[in-house]
Design an enzyme around this catalytic site. Structure first.
Site, PDB file in Angstrom:
ATOM      1  N   GLU A 433     -32.677  45.753 -37.162  1.00  0.00           N
ATOM      2  CA  GLU A 433     -32.549  44.309 -37.156  1.00  0.00           C
ATOM      3  C   GLU A 433     -31.640  43.883 -36.001  1.00  0.00           C
ATOM      4  O   GLU A 433     -30.548  44.418 -35.827  1.00  0.00           O
ATOM      5  CB  GLU A 433     -31.966  43.909 -38.518  1.00  0.00           C
ATOM      6  CG  GLU A 433     -31.185  42.643 -38.532  1.00  0.00           C
ATOM      7  CD  GLU A 433     -30.323  42.544 -39.806  1.00  0.00           C
ATOM      8  OE1 GLU A 433     -30.137  43.544 -40.517  1.00  0.00           O
ATOM      9  OE2 GLU A 433     -29.847  41.430 -40.035  1.00  0.00           O
ATOM     10  N   ASP A 506     -28.505  45.523 -41.653  1.00  0.00           N
ATOM     11  CA  ASP A 506     -27.092  45.345 -41.981  1.00  0.00           C
ATOM     12  C   ASP A 506     -26.873  45.422 -43.487  1.00  0.00           C
ATOM     13  O   ASP A 506     -27.766  45.126 -44.270  1.00  0.00           O
ATOM     14  CB  ASP A 506     -26.614  43.962 -41.501  1.00  0.00           C
ATOM     15  CG  ASP A 506     -26.448  43.943 -39.989  1.00  0.00           C
ATOM     16  OD1 ASP A 506     -26.372  45.038 -39.397  1.00  0.00           O
ATOM     17  OD2 ASP A 506     -26.414  42.837 -39.421  1.00  0.00           O
ATOM     18  N   ASP A 508     -25.558  43.423 -45.455  1.00  0.00           N
ATOM     19  CA  ASP A 508     -25.176  42.105 -45.965  1.00  0.00           C
ATOM     20  C   ASP A 508     -26.418  41.394 -46.498  1.00  0.00           C
ATOM     21  O   ASP A 508     -27.485  41.972 -46.581  1.00  0.00           O
ATOM     22  CB  ASP A 508     -24.483  41.288 -44.867  1.00  0.00           C
ATOM     23  CG  ASP A 508     -25.410  41.020 -43.678  1.00  0.00           C
ATOM     24  OD1 ASP A 508     -26.613  41.373 -43.774  1.00  0.00           O
ATOM     25  OD2 ASP A 508     -24.947  40.480 -42.668  1.00  0.00           O
ATOM     26  N   ASP A 510     -28.290  38.901 -45.352  1.00  0.00           N
ATOM     27  CA  ASP A 510     -29.408  38.755 -44.426  1.00  0.00           C
ATOM     28  C   ASP A 510     -30.128  40.077 -44.234  1.00  0.00           C
ATOM     29  O   ASP A 510     -31.351  40.140 -44.203  1.00  0.00           O
ATOM     30  CB  ASP A 510     -28.915  38.251 -43.062  1.00  0.00           C
ATOM     31  CG  ASP A 510     -28.855  36.735 -43.039  1.00  0.00           C
ATOM     32  OD1 ASP A 510     -29.416  36.116 -43.982  1.00  0.00           O
ATOM     33  OD2 ASP A 510     -28.253  36.183 -42.102  1.00  0.00           O
TER      34      ASP A 510
END
Ligand code: 0RA
Length: 641
Positions: A433, A506, A508, A510
């Site tokens: 990403e 990641d 997180d 997102d």
């Protein structure tokens, strides 16, 4: 001197059959994996299924309608049914009771009470004797002919003969089996998973119309009962509950032909996906097989014939298999005497004769259904024609892209940093990403066998868009080109360029959203790659814990606590939020180096469950998603705020 007569205890009668039994049990205990697959949590749950399947067989034969499974606080499991009760009379030749034979002789189950279809003895069916051999103790109680009989065993060996232990009330009959799995074999402990068992009981109840299945967990005071009067029609309605149906009443047929018993239910909805689930003797055949082929041919043929005859299609217009399966939810369930399961995970039905059987039954019954329900037929055909037009548009879009050099691997996308390895079996593709993380990954990787594809931003949600729309997205086109397999009608898994496809996002919110979007895309359009074990998720660390020169990467909260304890209170904890925060060397060391990294292989343990979860998380209906998030919110960790 007087001699005292001493009574010598009678030596146990070790005849040939006893020795055979002991050898059989010994073989199971020596190599449990050969009989139940593994001795981890999966193998443990297998024991429950093995015992319960015998009761399900009794229900399939029409002799029982209630099964109760109870998980005890001590880790024991009790399965009770109201069937005929396992016969306790003595076998003339061996002078042992039928019950004892069933419980101690490998593969003895099938030899008794013949006839009828069996779910046990199917994929894993090894018989109750295997569960017995792997149990510290096991007790069977039979209620039959007005009496209660009992036999107990220790690690498969009877502690005595079958005994009549009392009377039962008039009309009471059935079998109750309790066992405590042997923790010497199941060394990870007896940690039964209620939800796993419940999911499987639910499925079994759908597939066995009229059967009432109750699961009770004494450890947590939980209880659930599954009963579906409509059988697989209820199953289809359940799968479509968050989708808008194209017609109210699902199509349903149940017919016995020489090869097998065929049962099919289907209902169209207004989505673009397909949810067909197939079963053979109640076992989920995730890789399809002959019953699925027969069903698909019949569906395509019957709908085309009806559409032609009634003027919906002109000239040589035809609807393709994909056209008639868009928005389809279907359950295909067959029961047969000797199912053959094939493939690496034994998830594919092999019996060739079943294809023709399913085809004939569905041709006849679906043809009649369309004739008798012209309104419904019209709606279904119009939906298929719509799908066909969209597919035509997609093909044009694809051709346009192809002509410009878009989907074939001769024109690999510029963003792809390919590896030098040309053998797909040794090559890996990291889907990363964001450009900055992509940059670190490109520098940190081993370029001999690791290729990097950075994706920018979010990809489209496939649950809400057809393939033609998907192909308008640069990110998706790039991904498909890099993989080499193409997609849809042209999908060819043999062209896959990397046998490890690693999603690296990641840690997180997102990142996990992008991961879900990618997994949805793989699940809906490239499912074979998941089934073949090619899709993985990278595990970047959550923290770096540092004290002086010593540092440790930690991947879980438990590891963090342990590292702080080890390095002392002065330890400095740095939270890694994004892959981009790590330099190329760190990214290699923590996440990409095959020697040190952890990759999670994406598996579809339960295709029905996966289908439902993706539909709920990514589909159009909002209330079920909200409910799911509220239910699971407390389980979420590492949520960034
Ligand atoms: C063989 C013959 C008969 C019943 C069963 C097996 C039987 C096995 C299990 C295992 C769990 N529950 C069960 N219930 C029944 C019936 C023979 C007869 O009565 O004619």
């Amino acid at each position: 001197m007087a001699a005292t007569a001493v009574k010598t205890p009678k030596a146990p009668a070790y005849d040939a059959s006893t020795i055979q039994v002991l050898e059989g049990l010994e073989a199971v205990r020596r190599r449990p994996g050969m009989y139940i697959g593994s001795t981890d949590q999966r193998g443990l749950h297998h024991l429950v299924r093995e015992i319960a399947d015998n009761s399900v067989d009794e229900a399939l034969g029409g002799h029982a309608d209630t099964i109760v499974c109870r998980i005890g606080v001590d880790g024991s499991v009790t399965v009770s049914d109201n069937g005929r009760g396992i016969p306790v009379d003595k076998h003339s030749k061996t002078n042992t009771s039928a019950l004892e034979v069933i419980m101690t002789v490998l593969h003895a189950g099938g030899k008794f009470g013949g006839g009828g279809y069996k779910v046990s003895g199917g994929l894993h069916g090894v018989g109750a004797s295997v569960v017995n051999a792997l149990s510290e103790w096991l007790t069977v109680e039979v209620r039959r002919a007005g009496k209660r009989y009992r036999q107990e065993y220790r690690r498969g060996v009877p502690t005595g003969p079958v005994k009549a232990v009392g009377k039962v009330e008039d009309g009471d009959h059935g079998t109750t089996t309790s066992f405590l799995a042997d923790t010497g074999v199941f060394v990870a402990g007896l940690d039964y998973d209620f939800d796993l068992l419940a999911q499987w009981f639910r499925e079994t109840a759908y597939l066995t119309k009229g059967l009432r299945l109750t699961l009770i967990d004494d450890r947590a005071d939980r209880e659930m009962t599954f009963f579906f009067e409509g059988g697989i029609v209820s199953f289809v309605r359940h799968l479509n509950r968050n989708r808008s149906a194209v017609h109210d009443r699902p199509f349903y047929v149940s017919r016995e032909v020489p090869a097998c018993l065929v049962e099919v239910a289907l209902q169209y909805n207004d989505s673009y996906g397909e949810s067909t689930h197939t079963f053979a003797n109640n076992i989920n055949t995730a890789d399809g097989g002959s019953h699925l082929s027969g069903f698909k041919s019949a569906l395509t043929r019957t709908i085309n014939e009806y559409a032609k005859r009634n003027g919906f299609l002109k000239g040589d217009e035809t609807l393709s298999g994909e056209d008639v399966r868009e928005g389809l939810t279907a359950i295909v369930s067959v029961k047969l005497a000797e199912p053959q399961f094939e493939g690496q995970t034994k998830g594919k039905l092999g019996n060739a004769e079943v294809a023709g059987a399913v085809q004939t039954v569905v041709n006849d019954a679906l043809g009649a259904y369309l004739e008798e329900n012209p309104q419904t037929a019209k709606r279904i055909i119009e939906k298929c024609i719509n799908a066909s037009r969209a597919r035509e548009a997609a093909r044009k879009a694809r051709e346009l892209v192809q002509r410009k050099g878009g989907l074939d691997s001769f024109s690999l996308p510029g963003k792809l940093a390919d590896c030098t390895e040309r053998d797909p079996a040794r090559a890996e593709l990291y889907i990363v990403e964001g450009d900055s993380a992509g940059g670190s990954a490109k520098q940190g990787r081993d370029r001999r066998f690791q290729a990097i594809l950075p994706l920018r931003g979010k990809i489209l949600n496939v649950e809400k868009a057809r393939l033609d729309k998907m192909l308008q997205s640069n990110e998706i086109r790039t991904l498909i080109t890099a993989l080499g397999t193409s997609v849809g009608e042209q999908f060819d898994p043999s062209k896959l360029r990397y046998h490890r496809i690693v999603i690296m996002t990641d840690a997180d919110v997102d990142g996990s959203h992008i991961r879900t979007l990618l997994l949805t895309f793989f699940f809906r359009h490239l499912e074979q790659l998941i089934l073949d074990g090619h899709v993985f998720i990278a595990q970047p660390p959550l923290y770096r814990v540092k004290a002086g020169k010593e540092e440790a990467w930690v991947y879980t909260e438990e590891q963090r606590a342990a590292a702080i304890e080890r390095l002392g209170e002065k330890a400095e904890v740095q939270r890694y939020k994004g892959l981009g925060e790590m330099n190329p060397t760190q990214l290699w060391e923590t996440t990409m180096d095959p020697v040190k990294r952890t990759l999670l292989q994406v598996r579809i343990d339960d295709s029905v469950d996966a289908d439902e979860t993706f539909d709920m998380l990514m589909g159009s209906a909002v209330p079920p998603r909200k409910k799911f998030i509220q239910t699971h919110a407390r389980e979420v960790q590492n949520l960034d705020l």
